[in-house]
Design a protein around this motif. Structure first.
Motif, PDB file in Angstrom:
ATOM      1  N   LEU A  17       0.833  -1.194   0.000  1.00 28.25           N
ATOM      2  CA  LEU A  17       0.000   0.000   0.000  1.00 28.25           C
ATOM      3  C   LEU A  17       0.872   1.249   0.000  1.00 28.25           C
ATOM      4  O   LEU A  17       0.639   2.186  -0.764  1.00 28.25           O
ATOM      5  N   ARG A  18       1.895   1.272   0.852  1.00 24.87           N
ATOM      6  CA  ARG A  18       2.792   2.429   0.920  1.00 24.87           C
ATOM      7  C   ARG A  18       3.436   2.687  -0.455  1.00 24.87           C
ATOM      8  O   ARG A  18       3.494   3.817  -0.911  1.00 24.87           O
ATOM      9  N   GLU A  19       3.899   1.634  -1.111  1.00 23.65           N
ATOM     10  CA  GLU A  19       4.515   1.781  -2.438  1.00 23.65           C
ATOM     11  C   GLU A  19       3.516   2.334  -3.453  1.00 23.65           C
ATOM     12  O   GLU A  19       3.859   3.207  -4.265  1.00 23.65           O
ATOM     13  N   THR A  20       2.292   1.842  -3.403  1.00 19.85           N
ATOM     14  CA  THR A  20       1.254   2.285  -4.329  1.00 19.85           C
ATOM     15  C   THR A  20       0.933   3.762  -4.124  1.00 19.85           C
ATOM     16  O   THR A  20       0.868   4.536  -5.085  1.00 19.85           O
ATOM     17  N   VAL A  21       0.734   4.145  -2.871  1.00 20.48           N
ATOM     18  CA  VAL A  21       0.396   5.542  -2.582  1.00 20.48           C
ATOM     19  C   VAL A  21       1.579   6.450  -2.900  1.00 20.48           C
ATOM     20  O   VAL A  21       1.407   7.534  -3.454  1.00 20.48           O
ATOM     21  N   ARG A  22       2.789   5.999  -2.580  1.00 19.54           N
ATOM     22  CA  ARG A  22       3.977   6.810  -2.857  1.00 19.54           C
ATOM     23  C   ARG A  22       4.120   7.055  -4.360  1.00 19.54           C
ATOM     24  O   ARG A  22       4.409   8.168  -4.787  1.00 19.54           O
ATOM     25  N   ALA A  23       3.890   6.034  -5.172  1.00 16.98           N
ATOM     26  CA  ALA A  23       3.984   6.200  -6.625  1.00 16.98           C
ATOM     27  C   ALA A  23       2.937   7.192  -7.126  1.00 16.98           C
ATOM     28  O   ALA A  23       3.243   8.071  -7.945  1.00 16.98           O
ATOM     29  N   LEU A  24       1.713   7.076  -6.635  1.00 13.04           N
ATOM     30  CA  LEU A  24       0.660   8.012  -7.019  1.00 13.04           C
ATOM     31  C   LEU A  24       1.009   9.424  -6.563  1.00 13.04           C
ATOM     32  O   LEU A  24       0.857  10.386  -7.322  1.00 13.04           O
ATOM     33  N   ASP A  26       3.983  10.725  -5.965  1.00 14.39           N
ATOM     34  CA  ASP A  26       5.094  11.259  -6.754  1.00 14.39           C
ATOM     35  C   ASP A  26       4.643  11.672  -8.153  1.00 14.39           C
ATOM     36  O   ASP A  26       5.097  12.687  -8.682  1.00 14.39           O
ATOM     37  N   ASP A  27       3.739  10.883  -8.730  1.00 13.63           N
ATOM     38  CA  ASP A  27       3.309  11.115 -10.104  1.00 13.63           C
ATOM     39  C   ASP A  27       2.225  12.177 -10.225  1.00 13.63           C
ATOM     40  O   ASP A  27       2.291  13.047 -11.100  1.00 13.63           O
ATOM     41  N   LYS A  28       1.226  12.131  -9.364  1.00 15.87           N
ATOM     42  CA  LYS A  28       0.032  12.977  -9.525  1.00 15.87           C
ATOM     43  C   LYS A  28      -0.084  14.117  -8.520  1.00 15.87           C
ATOM     44  O   LYS A  28      -0.745  15.109  -8.802  1.00 15.87           O
ATOM     45  N   ILE A  29       0.495  13.965  -7.338  1.00 13.02           N
ATOM     46  CA  ILE A  29       0.267  14.944  -6.281  1.00 13.02           C
ATOM     47  C   ILE A  29       1.417  15.939  -6.152  1.00 13.02           C
ATOM     48  O   ILE A  29       1.193  17.152  -6.135  1.00 13.02           O
ATOM     49  N   ALA A  30       2.634  15.448  -6.065  1.00  7.78           N
ATOM     50  CA  ALA A  30       3.790  16.330  -5.878  1.00  7.78           C
ATOM     51  C   ALA A  30       3.896  17.410  -6.955  1.00  7.78           C
ATOM     52  O   ALA A  30       4.168  18.573  -6.615  1.00  7.78           O
ATOM     53  N   GLU A  79      -0.074   9.727   5.366  1.00  2.00           N
ATOM     54  CA  GLU A  79       1.349  10.036   5.482  1.00  2.00           C
ATOM     55  C   GLU A  79       2.013  10.184   4.110  1.00  2.00           C
ATOM     56  O   GLU A  79       2.786  11.132   3.884  1.00  2.00           O
ATOM     57  N   GLU A  80       1.736   9.275   3.209  1.00  2.00           N
ATOM     58  CA  GLU A  80       2.369   9.326   1.895  1.00  2.00           C
ATOM     59  C   GLU A  80       1.865  10.495   1.054  1.00  2.00           C
ATOM     60  O   GLU A  80       2.628  11.106   0.315  1.00  2.00           O
ATOM     61  N   VAL A  81       0.585  10.810   1.173  1.00  2.00           N
ATOM     62  CA  VAL A  81       0.071  11.982   0.477  1.00  2.00           C
ATOM     63  C   VAL A  81       0.694  13.240   1.068  1.00  2.00           C
ATOM     64  O   VAL A  81       1.119  14.140   0.335  1.00  2.00           O
ATOM     65  N   ALA A  82       0.817  13.307   2.400  1.00  2.96           N
ATOM     66  CA  ALA A  82       1.421  14.465   3.060  1.00  2.96           C
ATOM     67  C   ALA A  82       2.881  14.640   2.675  1.00  2.96           C
ATOM     68  O   ALA A  82       3.375  15.771   2.608  1.00  2.96           O
ATOM     69  N   ARG A  83       3.570  13.548   2.419  1.00  2.81           N
ATOM     70  CA  ARG A  83       4.968  13.624   1.991  1.00  2.81           C
ATOM     71  C   ARG A  83       5.080  14.423   0.696  1.00  2.81           C
ATOM     72  O   ARG A  83       6.032  15.179   0.495  1.00  2.81           O
TER      73      ARG A  83
END
Length: 104
Positions: A17-24, A26-30, A79-83
């Motif tokens: 889950l962490r990997e999935t959210v982190r990829a999203l 990095d790609d869509k949110i950051a 957490e991953e979205v906040a990153r």
């Protein structure tokens, strides 16, 4: 080990889950984080990306159409979205805060 220590152990799916959210994130949110901060407008594109990935409210039980994720999974999403963008992390966080009283 005590029972209390096992209550905080990560489930098998949490790292994935962490990997999935982190990829999203990095790609869509950051890439949109600075714009969200500058304009102060609701990040609709981020919301749509989270909804498309079923990550906007992972804590909602399956019987109500949600993913049925546990509290730690919800924290991982926030957490991953906040990153990537602190203000965008309010999307899953507020969904959790707003729906838990209804679920209870």
């Amino acid at each position: 080990m005590s029972l209390a220590s096992h209550l905080h152990d990560a489930a098998e799916e949490h790292p994935m889950l962490r990997e999935t959210v982190r990829a999203l994130a990095d790609d869509k949110i950051a890439p949109r984080a600075a714009e969200a901060d500058e304009t102060g407008e609701f990040p609709w594109e981020v919301y749509k990306a989270l909804v498309a990935a079923d990550l906007h409210a992972v804590h909602v039980p399956e019987q109500y159409g949600g993913a049925g994720a546990d509290a730690l999974a919800t924290v991982i999403v926030i957490e991953e979205v906040a990153r990537a963008c602190a203000s965008s992390s309010l999307i899953p966080a507020v969904n959790k805060l707003g729906t838990v009283p209804l679920l209870l």
